[in-house]
Motif scaffolding. Structure first.
Motif, PDB file in Angstrom:
ATOM      1  N   ILE A 355      -6.249   1.975  -1.440  1.00  0.00           N
ATOM      2  CA  ILE A 355      -4.946   1.339  -1.251  1.00  0.00           C
ATOM      3  C   ILE A 355      -3.819   2.326  -1.544  1.00  0.00           C
ATOM      4  O   ILE A 355      -3.807   2.987  -2.582  1.00  0.00           O
ATOM      5  CB  ILE A 355      -4.804   0.118  -2.176  1.00  0.00           C
ATOM      6  N   ASP A 356      -2.878   2.420  -0.625  1.00  0.00           N
ATOM      7  CA  ASP A 356      -1.636   3.142  -0.890  1.00  0.00           C
ATOM      8  C   ASP A 356      -0.545   2.610   0.030  1.00  0.00           C
ATOM      9  O   ASP A 356      -0.785   1.776   0.899  1.00  0.00           O
ATOM     10  CB  ASP A 356      -1.791   4.663  -0.764  1.00  0.00           C
ATOM     11  N   GLU A 357       0.660   3.137  -0.155  1.00  0.00           N
ATOM     12  CA  GLU A 357       1.829   2.578   0.540  1.00  0.00           C
ATOM     13  C   GLU A 357       1.858   2.895   2.031  1.00  0.00           C
ATOM     14  O   GLU A 357       2.626   2.260   2.768  1.00  0.00           O
ATOM     15  CB  GLU A 357       3.111   3.088  -0.122  1.00  0.00           C
ATOM     16  N   THR A 358       1.038   3.834   2.510  1.00  0.00           N
ATOM     17  CA  THR A 358       1.043   4.139   3.938  1.00  0.00           C
ATOM     18  C   THR A 358       0.553   2.942   4.759  1.00  0.00           C
ATOM     19  O   THR A 358       0.835   2.849   5.954  1.00  0.00           O
ATOM     20  CB  THR A 358       0.147   5.355   4.236  1.00  0.00           C
ATOM     21  N   MET A 359      -0.184   2.023   4.130  1.00  0.00           N
ATOM     22  CA  MET A 359      -0.706   0.844   4.830  1.00  0.00           C
ATOM     23  C   MET A 359       0.375  -0.195   5.109  1.00  0.00           C
ATOM     24  O   MET A 359       0.144  -1.140   5.858  1.00  0.00           O
ATOM     25  CB  MET A 359      -1.832   0.209   4.013  1.00  0.00           C
ATOM     26  N   VAL A 462      10.417   0.750  -0.044  1.00  0.00           N
ATOM     27  CA  VAL A 462       8.997   0.938  -0.331  1.00  0.00           C
ATOM     28  C   VAL A 462       8.666   0.423  -1.732  1.00  0.00           C
ATOM     29  O   VAL A 462       7.566  -0.108  -1.964  1.00  0.00           O
ATOM     30  CB  VAL A 462       8.577   2.413  -0.147  1.00  0.00           C
ATOM     31  N   ASN A 463       9.584   0.538  -2.684  1.00  0.00           N
ATOM     32  CA  ASN A 463       9.350  -0.034  -4.016  1.00  0.00           C
ATOM     33  C   ASN A 463       9.137  -1.541  -3.930  1.00  0.00           C
ATOM     34  O   ASN A 463       8.238  -2.098  -4.569  1.00  0.00           O
ATOM     35  CB  ASN A 463      10.526   0.271  -4.943  1.00  0.00           C
ATOM     36  N   VAL A 464       9.975  -2.202  -3.138  1.00  0.00           N
ATOM     37  CA  VAL A 464       9.874  -3.657  -2.990  1.00  0.00           C
ATOM     38  C   VAL A 464       8.604  -4.035  -2.235  1.00  0.00           C
ATOM     39  O   VAL A 464       7.819  -4.892  -2.669  1.00  0.00           O
ATOM     40  CB  VAL A 464      11.120  -4.217  -2.273  1.00  0.00           C
ATOM     41  N   GLU A 465       8.374  -3.398  -1.085  1.00  0.00           N
ATOM     42  CA  GLU A 465       7.264  -3.792  -0.213  1.00  0.00           C
ATOM     43  C   GLU A 465       5.906  -3.524  -0.865  1.00  0.00           C
ATOM     44  O   GLU A 465       4.999  -4.377  -0.802  1.00  0.00           O
ATOM     45  CB  GLU A 465       7.382  -3.054   1.120  1.00  0.00           C
ATOM     46  N   PHE A 466       5.751  -2.360  -1.490  1.00  0.00           N
ATOM     47  CA  PHE A 466       4.443  -2.023  -2.068  1.00  0.00           C
ATOM     48  C   PHE A 466       4.153  -2.880  -3.304  1.00  0.00           C
ATOM     49  O   PHE A 466       3.030  -3.333  -3.509  1.00  0.00           O
ATOM     50  CB  PHE A 466       4.390  -0.544  -2.408  1.00  0.00           C
ATOM     51  N   THR A 467       5.172  -3.123  -4.112  1.00  0.00           N
ATOM     52  CA  THR A 467       4.993  -4.005  -5.277  1.00  0.00           C
ATOM     53  C   THR A 467       4.576  -5.395  -4.828  1.00  0.00           C
ATOM     54  O   THR A 467       3.613  -5.982  -5.360  1.00  0.00           O
ATOM     55  CB  THR A 467       6.284  -4.090  -6.099  1.00  0.00           C
ATOM     56  N   LEU A 468       5.279  -5.920  -3.844  1.00  0.00           N
ATOM     57  CA  LEU A 468       4.976  -7.263  -3.345  1.00  0.00           C
ATOM     58  C   LEU A 468       3.571  -7.320  -2.749  1.00  0.00           C
ATOM     59  O   LEU A 468       2.817  -8.275  -2.987  1.00  0.00           O
ATOM     60  CB  LEU A 468       6.018  -7.673  -2.306  1.00  0.00           C
ATOM     61  N   ALA A 469       3.189  -6.291  -2.004  1.00  0.00           N
ATOM     62  CA  ALA A 469       1.851  -6.253  -1.401  1.00  0.00           C
ATOM     63  C   ALA A 469       0.763  -6.281  -2.470  1.00  0.00           C
ATOM     64  O   ALA A 469      -0.236  -7.002  -2.344  1.00  0.00           O
ATOM     65  CB  ALA A 469       1.708  -5.008  -0.523  1.00  0.00           C
ATOM     66  N   LEU A 470       0.938  -5.521  -3.534  1.00  0.00           N
ATOM     67  CA  LEU A 470      -0.070  -5.488  -4.603  1.00  0.00           C
ATOM     68  C   LEU A 470      -0.154  -6.821  -5.344  1.00  0.00           C
ATOM     69  O   LEU A 470      -1.253  -7.277  -5.693  1.00  0.00           O
ATOM     70  CB  LEU A 470       0.245  -4.359  -5.589  1.00  0.00           C
ATOM     71  N   LEU A 471       0.994  -7.452  -5.581  1.00  0.00           N
ATOM     72  CA  LEU A 471       0.978  -8.747  -6.257  1.00  0.00           C
ATOM     73  C   LEU A 471       0.266  -9.796  -5.413  1.00  0.00           C
ATOM     74  O   LEU A 471      -0.474 -10.647  -5.941  1.00  0.00           O
ATOM     75  CB  LEU A 471       2.418  -9.201  -6.550  1.00  0.00           C
TER      76      LEU A 471
END
Length: 513
Positions: A355-359, A462-471
């Motif tokens: 998992i990483d933010e490129t997804m 990206v801070n918002v989107e990746f945090t939300l995706a992980l949650l």
């Protein structure tokens, strides 16, 4: 008889002082003007102008939206001594931030920015001019260039957000404060990217100063609205409190600066170190410290002001957006389910260990949720005010120099002329939409537009989107105390950002693949 010993003397003196201030204000404000050419606005009282209409329990962005329905999308107010225009439509927002962008590229001077960012020497509040242009160039070309964001922010972000996920997992089944935990994670990301070693800065102390500085600044600061009466600045209720808060964070930054200077002095040309790969943001900024050999130089106070910008802009707005997004998903369980299905399908297909933010580029529904959250709940319902540098004309209205301009992006984003069902949370409206958040579409301005547009858009998103995706990937979420989503409130509270009035507590349960 000694006049000073009379019991009534303090009262008499206070009264005479008050009369002197009133006369000063009248002299300063009674000038010939082309008032008939000003934009329309509500009635005004002598001296204090429209202040009474802006007070009360109703939130300011709601109040000004209501006034705009009566007086028009470009409205003129006098707030104390300060002439102010309020834009509540995309057309007038465009006039201010594109057609007359250069004229409205400066900032008003207020107590908060005078103190917390060292006489307006950050990027957000500094006046428009050569200093601002040089600092902006440092932000774009050095602090937030794609190479640095990729090499520094990406690994730090992943480590800190996975740490957040681990902490939530250890507290599975308990009601957790989403805002507190997310803001601490984002603060740690910024601290490590800015200061280097994660142990260099006390993140709890930084967050405390952020919270208290906003709390102190809330309310009506007389000095900000009657600038000609210098006495108000001396007796300001907030200035001494802000000075103490600035001193607390300044001590933290002084320690970091000292460590960076020591580190630099110990590195020799024989060390064969790839300097850029070891540079945090303090390293970049310290290159400009007392840089007498070049055209542009920064003082230590300038550097601390710029770093404070990184914290204040990078934590509060992103945390607020994540909290509102989670609130809307709890309120709309069908949307929550769709989002989780998408996130889990993408992450599982790639392998959860990779998992990483490129997804994020494959998560169109999640990205639409973030866009819709920023439309319905902009973290800044008003963009940071601008100030005209000289007289100008907008659609036949004459706008005097030194007029503050406020854009009510909250009202614009809920205008039924531009949005179908504007009060509803509908992520699908963004499917195949050409509207972006880069200041090209004035019906949607979460980051502003023109010269003063936010310099860290990509980082914030990206801070918002990746945090939300992980949650959403790692946990299922429910309300505490058996509360039903139908009864969940969405009441706003306006501070530094447009937050929820009631803090969001949610109960996580782990998702098992």
């Amino acid at each position: 008889m000694d006049l000073l010993k009379l019991p009534s003397f303090p009262i008499l003196f206070s009264f005479l002082l008050f009369l002197l201030m009133v006369l000063t204000i009248l002299i300063k404000t009674t000038k010939p003007s082309s008032s008939s050419k000003l934009p329309p606005g509500p009635w005004k009282l002598p001296l204090i102008g429209n202040i009474p209409q802006l007070l009360g329990s109703t939130l300011l962005h709601h109040k000004l939206k209501h006034l705009a329905t009566k007086h028009g999308p470009l409205m003129y107010l006098k707030i104390g001594q300060i002439p102010t225009i309020i834009a509540s439509s995309p057309d007038y927002a465009k006039e201010i931030m594109r057609t007359h962008d250069l004229n409205f590229s400066s900032r008003p001077q207020i107590i908060y920015s005078q103190v917390m960012v060292y006489d307006y020497s950050d990027i957000g509040f500094c006046p428009y001019g050569e200093y601002w242009r040089q600092v902006r160039k440092i932000f774009v070309q050095e602090l937030f260039n794609p190479t640095r964001v990729e090499s520094i922010f990406k690994p730090i972000r992943k480590q800190e957000l996975f740490g957040l996920v681990e902490w939530i997992g250890l507290n599975e089944g308990l009601a957790i404060n989403i805002n507190d935990k997310v803001s601490l994670a984002l603060c740690s990301i910024i601290s490590r990217a800015t200061c280097g070693d994660k142990k260099r800065v006390n993140n709890e102390e930084i967050l405390y100063v952020l919270m208290k500085s906003v709390e102190v600044s809330l309310g009506f600061e007389v000095a900000d609205y009657f600038p000609s009466v210098s006495l108000f600045s001396y007796i300001s209720r907030s200035k001494p409190k802000l000075l103490k808060l600035r001193e607390r964070v300044s001590r933290l930054f002084d320690k970091v600066i000292e460590e960076h200077q020591v580190k630099k002095s110990t590195i020799t040309s024989d060390d064969n170190i790839d300097e850029e790969s070891f540079e945090d943001m303090f390293d970049v900024l310290l290159k400009y410290y007392n840089n007498g050999g070049n055209r542009f130089s920064l003082t230590l106070d300038n550097i601390k002001a710029i770093v404070w910008d990184l914290y204040s802009a990078g934590i509060e707005t992103s945390t607020t957006t994540i909290e509102w997004a989670m609130a809307e998903l709890i309120k709309n369980p069908i949307i929550m389910k769709k989002a989780q299905e998408e996130v889990r399908e993408v992450f599982n297909r790639k392998g959860s260990s990779n998992i990483d933010e490129t997804m994020l580029s494959e998560m169109t529904y999640l990205i639409s949720i973030v866009k819709e959250t920023m439309r319905l709940h902009p973290s800044l319902p008003f963009l940071i005010p601008r100030e005209s540098q000289h007289d100008c004309e907008i659609n036949g209205f004459v706008i005097p120099a030194k007029t503050r301009a406020m854009v009510n992006v909250w009202a614009i984003a809920r205008d039924p002329k531009y949005w179908t069902e504007p009060e509803s949370f509908i992520p699908e409206r963004w499917f195949n939409s050409s509207i972006d958040s880069k200041g090209n579409h004035f019906e949607y301005l979460p980051f502003g537009a023109g010269r003063r547009i936010c310099a860290g858009i990509s980082l914030g998103l990206v801070n918002v989107e990746f945090t939300l995706a992980l949650l959403l990937y790692h946990f299922n979420w429910k309300l505490p105390n058996g509360m039903k989503h139908e009864d969940f409130d969405m009441i706003e509270s306006l501070g530094a950002t447009l937050k929820r009035k009631n803090v969001l507590h949610l109960i996580p349960t782990a998702y098992i693949n």
